[in-house]
Design a protein around this motif. Structure first.
Motif, PDB file in Angstrom:
ATOM      1  N   ASP A   1     -31.937 -15.674-102.128  1.00 11.25           N
ATOM      2  CA  ASP A   1     -30.710 -16.086-102.792  1.00 11.25           C
ATOM      3  C   ASP A   1     -29.927 -17.122-101.978  1.00 11.25           C
ATOM      4  N   GLY A   2     -30.523 -17.668-100.943  1.00  6.37           N
ATOM      5  CA  GLY A   2     -29.895 -18.755-100.182  1.00  6.37           C
ATOM      6  C   GLY A   2     -28.976 -18.264 -99.090  1.00  6.37           C
ATOM      7  N   VAL A   3     -28.583 -19.196 -98.229  1.00  6.66           N
ATOM      8  CA  VAL A   3     -27.689 -18.887 -97.118  1.00  6.66           C
ATOM      9  C   VAL A   3     -26.269 -18.862 -97.657  1.00  6.66           C
ATOM     10  N   ALA A   4     -25.539 -17.780 -97.383  1.00  6.62           N
ATOM     11  CA  ALA A   4     -24.157 -17.684 -97.854  1.00  6.62           C
ATOM     12  C   ALA A   4     -23.226 -18.301 -96.813  1.00  6.62           C
ATOM     13  N   VAL A   5     -22.523 -19.357 -97.212  1.00  3.19           N
ATOM     14  CA  VAL A   5     -21.609 -20.033 -96.299  1.00  3.19           C
ATOM     15  C   VAL A   5     -20.197 -19.926 -96.842  1.00  3.19           C
ATOM     16  N   VAL A   6     -19.268 -19.558 -95.960  1.00  3.04           N
ATOM     17  CA  VAL A   6     -17.855 -19.534 -96.345  1.00  3.04           C
ATOM     18  C   VAL A   6     -17.110 -20.560 -95.508  1.00  3.04           C
ATOM     19  N   THR A   7     -16.310 -21.371 -96.185  1.00  8.84           N
ATOM     20  CA  THR A   7     -15.460 -22.319 -95.471  1.00  8.84           C
ATOM     21  C   THR A   7     -14.011 -22.024 -95.833  1.00  8.84           C
ATOM     22  N   THR A   8     -13.103 -22.518 -95.027  1.00 11.04           N
ATOM     23  CA  THR A   8     -11.694 -22.326 -95.376  1.00 11.04           C
ATOM     24  C   THR A   8     -11.267 -23.286 -96.481  1.00 11.04           C
ATOM     25  N   THR A   9     -11.693 -24.554 -96.387  1.00 11.66           N
ATOM     26  CA  THR A   9     -11.182 -25.528 -97.361  1.00 11.66           C
ATOM     27  C   THR A   9     -12.308 -26.116 -98.195  1.00 11.66           C
TER      28      THR A   9
ATOM     29  N   GLY B   1     -27.581 -28.332 -99.635  1.00  8.61           N
ATOM     30  CA  GLY B   1     -28.218 -28.513-100.942  1.00  8.61           C
ATOM     31  C   GLY B   1     -28.415 -27.180-101.652  1.00  8.61           C
ATOM     32  N   GLU B   2     -29.604 -26.999-102.228  1.00  2.00           N
ATOM     33  CA  GLU B   2     -29.898 -25.809-103.029  1.00  2.00           C
ATOM     34  C   GLU B   2     -30.046 -24.546-102.178  1.00  2.00           C
ATOM     35  N   ARG B   3     -30.288 -24.742-100.891  1.00  2.00           N
ATOM     36  CA  ARG B   3     -30.578 -23.577-100.039  1.00  2.00           C
ATOM     37  C   ARG B   3     -29.348 -22.769 -99.677  1.00  2.00           C
ATOM     38  N   VAL B   4     -28.151 -23.345 -99.893  1.00  2.00           N
ATOM     39  CA  VAL B   4     -26.948 -22.609 -99.495  1.00  2.00           C
ATOM     40  C   VAL B   4     -26.037 -22.369-100.693  1.00  2.00           C
ATOM     41  N   ARG B   5     -25.305 -21.257-100.616  1.00  2.00           N
ATOM     42  CA  ARG B   5     -24.225 -21.008-101.571  1.00  2.00           C
ATOM     43  C   ARG B   5     -22.927 -21.111-100.790  1.00  2.00           C
ATOM     44  N   VAL B   6     -22.050 -21.999-101.202  1.00  2.00           N
ATOM     45  CA  VAL B   6     -20.839 -22.262-100.425  1.00  2.00           C
ATOM     46  C   VAL B   6     -19.606 -21.808-101.182  1.00  2.00           C
ATOM     47  N   ASP B   7     -18.758 -21.084-100.505  1.00  2.00           N
ATOM     48  CA  ASP B   7     -17.481 -20.662-101.068  1.00  2.00           C
ATOM     49  C   ASP B   7     -16.344 -21.162-100.186  1.00  2.00           C
TER      50      ASP B   7
ATOM     51  N   ALA C   1     -20.894 -13.386 -95.646  1.00  2.00           N
ATOM     52  CA  ALA C   1     -21.308 -14.728 -95.207  1.00  2.00           C
ATOM     53  C   ALA C   1     -22.343 -14.681 -94.098  1.00  2.00           C
ATOM     54  N   ASP C   2     -23.272 -15.657 -94.144  1.00  2.00           N
ATOM     55  CA  ASP C   2     -24.234 -15.840 -93.053  1.00  2.00           C
ATOM     56  C   ASP C   2     -23.711 -16.843 -92.031  1.00  2.00           C
ATOM     57  N   VAL C   3     -22.849 -17.717 -92.493  1.00  2.00           N
ATOM     58  CA  VAL C   3     -22.235 -18.724 -91.629  1.00  2.00           C
ATOM     59  C   VAL C   3     -20.812 -18.968 -92.139  1.00  2.00           C
ATOM     60  N   THR C   4     -19.857 -19.160 -91.229  1.00  3.02           N
ATOM     61  CA  THR C   4     -18.520 -19.566 -91.681  1.00  3.02           C
ATOM     62  C   THR C   4     -18.087 -20.820 -90.923  1.00  3.02           C
ATOM     63  N   PHE C   5     -17.300 -21.631 -91.614  1.00  2.00           N
ATOM     64  CA  PHE C   5     -16.741 -22.831 -90.995  1.00  2.00           C
ATOM     65  C   PHE C   5     -15.229 -22.869 -91.222  1.00  2.00           C
ATOM     66  N   THR C   6     -14.504 -23.043 -90.145  1.00  2.00           N
ATOM     67  CA  THR C   6     -13.067 -23.297 -90.266  1.00  2.00           C
ATOM     68  C   THR C   6     -12.817 -24.695 -89.700  1.00  2.00           C
ATOM     69  N   ASN C   7     -11.613 -25.216 -89.903  1.00  2.00           N
ATOM     70  CA  ASN C   7     -11.325 -26.534 -89.347  1.00  2.00           C
ATOM     71  C   ASN C   7     -10.695 -26.399 -87.974  1.00  2.00           C
ATOM     72  N   HIS C   8      -9.469 -25.863 -87.959  1.00  3.99           N
ATOM     73  CA  HIS C   8      -8.749 -25.752 -86.692  1.00  3.99           C
ATOM     74  C   HIS C   8      -7.515 -24.897 -86.919  1.00  3.99           C
ATOM     75  N   LEU C   9      -7.171 -24.161 -85.867  1.00  2.00           N
ATOM     76  CA  LEU C   9      -6.039 -23.249 -85.927  1.00  2.00           C
ATOM     77  C   LEU C   9      -4.781 -23.870 -86.527  1.00  2.00           C
ATOM     78  N   LEU C  10      -4.548 -25.153 -86.250  1.00  2.00           N
ATOM     79  CA  LEU C  10      -3.291 -25.750 -86.688  1.00  2.00           C
ATOM     80  C   LEU C  10      -3.310 -26.202 -88.140  1.00  2.00           C
ATOM     81  N   LEU C  11      -4.479 -26.192 -88.763  1.00  2.00           N
ATOM     82  CA  LEU C  11      -4.516 -26.608 -90.169  1.00  2.00           C
ATOM     83  C   LEU C  11      -4.345 -25.409 -91.084  1.00  2.00           C
ATOM     84  N   GLU C  12      -5.206 -24.424 -90.896  1.00  2.00           N
ATOM     85  CA  GLU C  12      -5.193 -23.303 -91.816  1.00  2.00           C
ATOM     86  C   GLU C  12      -4.093 -22.309 -91.450  1.00  2.00           C
TER      87      GLU C  12
END
Lengths: 507, 259
Positions: free
Chosen positions: A30-38, A50-56, A81-92
């Motif tokens: 079902d692909g790599v589950a990625v969560v981002t803040t923005t 691409g198709e290999r990831v599901r991004v929220d 999530a399998d991977v998460t990405f944030t930007n930076h403490l001062l943004l979010e």
């Protein structure tokens, strides 16, 4: 405070460490589950995965990462999530970062892109704390030993203001250690012999330069050497220095002195008066003749005259002056960076490379696909960078002024040679003060900009900007900062829009 | 080592060579604290502009002397309460050059430093030993004091110095005698090396013999002078330790953010 710098180093290490060792259990059917803040980060991830990831994205479309508060469903997304990405403490918003830290499964790569991308060549700029200090630091200096003219270590150099031309008064003064002001020159009541100061050889000093009205000023300074009591002063030289106060300095003189450190300098050997400028980042200094230089005193240097009788020489308490301050330390927040890196496309490029390597670590079997996707997307980003650069370059330089709702375009300005002339508030979560609004109005009026820029996700908070624009009869245009809307759905479209919009609205 | 020594001998007088390690008391003129690369090693030194050509000195070779002429009193203004009780005596080296007293600043303008450093240098004060209060502050717009270090604040304290900059502040001492400022300057270079150096700066206040300050020993540095570049974090199961540290750090950062 010490902890902070350390945490940064550790944080960066942690990202690499976890990315290196954490082959997650996801990444299969079902692909790599990625969560981002923005949603901007989500778009970058989609282009790599691409198709290999599901991004929220936790912040919903059109939401403001500075103020979005997470809901229980966000915790669930993070936990899966399998991977998460944030930007930076001062943004979010704090609680958003917390929602990730608290719910993430142990061992899951969690990359904070802004700082970690520096190792991928991202260009990071420090966070401006006090925009009024982010101006030229202007001093006075005596250079050379003047032996040929008979100067000794005990000689004095007298510097006199002999003429000031301009729409208002020029006041140069020093505030002493314990708060007492000493006026050097003040054209408020005309000029006389008292508009003078005495400097020792090799002197170097920093004073405040205040101007009571916007416009172009010309200050004539005359220097003479005093070798001792009873000896007639030896005239050294006279020069006229030009200041662009609140107005555009472009075209006023060949060289605009807008930041870093400059001294109005008396050369004891040649007898000349000129500007001596520190080249940022190097140990070198260069001379620019008085006639070739214009000193910029921007609208961000507007200050309110305090209700303190000692400063009444500047005018009425509560009035405003443009002022280059005697001390500029504190313009940046120590150790903190401006979080809006992606407004420089080359930084987005670094994000993409970091995203590629992080996802590859979590799903090594997809490495080839991620590499291929990233290569194709990086090519598109290079084209995008060129497009933005060319588009902005077609705007006449003196018109490249950005006035926005929040301080989110420093990278755009730095990368594409524009000027951040002002904003309503630094952070959209803040309320503007009366002084902020007044400063903004004066900026728009003094610079005669044709348009100001609103971010669509901050439309509800743009009442101040709209009102100022209406009062000054200028257009309100749209720039995308931290999120998309129904018209702009991708990072590439967003940057393309921003470039085209500044061109459309400012030319 | 041979080459620089040889070069020095060729181009300078023997007297100048001896002078390089000479102990000096500086009473007036311009000096700056700042990092330099000395034989390739990041070192806090003092740039001495009081002679002819500028000269960088080791801090252990220097005493800054603050004469009684620099004595003034704390003003009747709440903004200056951090200097002591109103009306009490303080010895001040001002932000702006004043004839007759030394004018100390700090800079990150050494060409090699300016080239290597990424963004800024962190300047830390680990502590002050001395008979009275110490404060370093800036006088900005309309006289509002902006505090950088005060001995009444828990150590360590830190401030940032942007690369390629040069700054002056007001140095204030609350009583005569010898002061040792335990200072550290650290940075991260553009090629990701973490560099740090910690030294003691001696200041003697009052019209007694300033050379006595040389006899006051510096506290033992609490950390090595230079950290090895590229510490191998991935080794030796350090991951767990890193995690623990990170959790603590993250908690601290969040708390700061919530203020």
């Amino acid at each position: 405070m010490q902890v902070r710098a350390f945490s940064r180093a550790i944080g960066a290490v942690l990202v690499v460490l976890l990315a290196g060792c954490g082959a997650a259990d996801g990444g299969a059917s079902d692909g790599v589950a990625v969560v981002t803040t923005t949603e901007i980060l989500a778009d970058l991830v989609r282009n790599v995965g691409g198709e290999r990831v599901r991004v929220d994205s936790l912040v919903p479309p059109g939401g403001d990462p500075h103020s979005y508060e997470p809901v229980p469903a966000d915790a669930k997304k993070v936990a899966k999530a399998d991977v998460t990405f944030t930007n930076h403490l001062l943004l979010e918003e704090q609680r958003l970062i917390k929602a990730i830290d608290a719910n993430i499964r142990p061992g899951t790569p969690n990359a904070s892109l802004a700082e970690a991308s520096e190792t991928y060549g991202a260009h990071v700029i420090p966070l401006v704390e006090n925009i009024g200090l982010d101006v030229l630091w202007l001093g006075l200096r005596v250079r050379g030993d003047g032996k040929e003219k008979g100067a000794t270590r005990t000689s004095d150099i007298r510097l006199t203001a002999t003429a000031v031309e301009g729409p208002g008064a020029l006041v140069a003064y020093l505030t002493e250690t314990l708060g007492k002001p000493v006026v050097y020159f003040n054209s408020q009541d005309g000029l006389s012999d008292t508009d003078a100061t005495t400097l020792p050889p090799a002197a170097h000093t920093h004073i405040n330069w205040a101007f009571t009205k916007p416009g172009v000023y010309k200050l004539t300074l005359a220097a003479s050497l005093i070798r001792g009591e009873g000896v007639a002063p030896t005239p050294l030289g006279t020069s006229t220095f030009t200041f662009a106060v609140g107005v555009n300095p472009a075209g006023v003189a060949k060289t605009v002195l807008a930041d870093g450190h400059t001294d109005l300098t008396i050369d004891l050997d040649s007898g000349e008066l000129y500007t001596l400028n520190d080249i940022p980042g190097g140990g070198k200094q260069n001379v620019v003749a008085a006639a070739d230089a214009v000193i910029e005193v921007p609208n961000k240097a507007i200050v309110t005259v305090p209700d303190d009788p000692r400063f009444s020489f500047l005018g009425q308490a509560g009035g405003t002056v443009h002022q280059l301050p005697q001390a500029v330390l504190g313009k940046h927040v120590h150790g903190e960076i401006d979080p809006h890196l992606w407004q420089n496309v080359r930084n987005a490029r670094a994000y993409v490379e970091l995203i590629r390597d992080t996802i590859r670590g979590a799903d090594p079997s997809g490495a080839e696909i991620y590499d291929r996707n990233a290569r194709a997307y990086l090519d598109r980003l290079d084209e995008l960078d060129a497009h933005v650069r060319e588009t902005v370059a077609r705007i006449p330089r003196e018109r490249r002024q950005l006035i926005t709702t929040h301080d989110g375009f420093g990278y755009f300005a730095a990368a594409y040679e524009m000027t951040v002339a002002g904003f309503v508030v630094p952070n959209p979560a803040q309320e503007p003060s009366v002084e902020d609004v007044r400063k903004l109005s004066e900026t728009v009026r003094n610079l005669k900009v044709p348009a100001v820029f609103m971010e669509p996700n901050l439309a509800q908070r743009a009442s101040v900007l709209n009102q100022v624009a209406k009062d000054q009869s200028v257009d309100v245009c749209v720039l995308y900062g931290d999120s998309f809307d129904d018209r702009v759905q991708s990072y590439v479209d967003m940057m393309r829009h921003n470039a085209d919009e500044v061109h459309r609205c400012l030319v | 080592m041979l080459v620089p020594v040889l070069a020095l001998l060729l181009i300078t007088q023997p007297a100048a060579v001896a002078q390089a390690a000479e102990r000096v008391v500086i009473e007036h003129g311009h000096v700056d604290l700042g990092p330099r690369f000395v034989d390739g090693r990041w070192t806090v030194q003092l740039r001495d502009d009081t002679g002819g050509a500028p000269q960088w000195r080791d801090l252990s070779d220097v005493v800054l002397h603050v004469p009684d002429a620099a004595r003034t009193t704390v003003p009747d203004d709440q903004a200056y309460a951090f200097l002591g009780d109103r009306g009490s005596a303080v010895w001040v080296l001002p932000q702006v050059e004043q004839n007759g007293v030394v004018w100390p600043g700090w800079n990150t303008q050494d060409p090699e430093v300016a080239k290597a450093v990424d963004r800024e240098v962190t300047w830390r004060l680990h502590g002050v030993r001395g008979p009275g209060r110490f404060a370093l502050f800036l006088t900005g717009n309309f006289g509002a004091p902006q505090q950088i270090f005060t001995s009444t604040t828990p150590a360590p304290q830190e401030t940032g110095v942007e690369v390629g900059t040069h700054v002056h502040g007001n140095w204030v001492f609350g009583a005569p005698g010898t002061y040792l400022l335990d200072i550290e300057m650290s940075t991260r270079t553009k090629d990701r090396r973490e560099l740090t150096d910690r030294q003691a700066l001696r200041i003697h206040v009052g019209n007694t013999d300033p050379r006595a300050a040389f006899d006051v020993p510096a506290a033992q540095p609490e950390q090595p002078k230079a950290q090895p570049a590229g510490f191998p974090w991935q080794w030796a199961g350090l991951g767990g330790l890193v995690l623990v540290v990170t959790v603590v750090v993250v908690v601290l950062r969040r708390r700061r953010g919530e203020r």
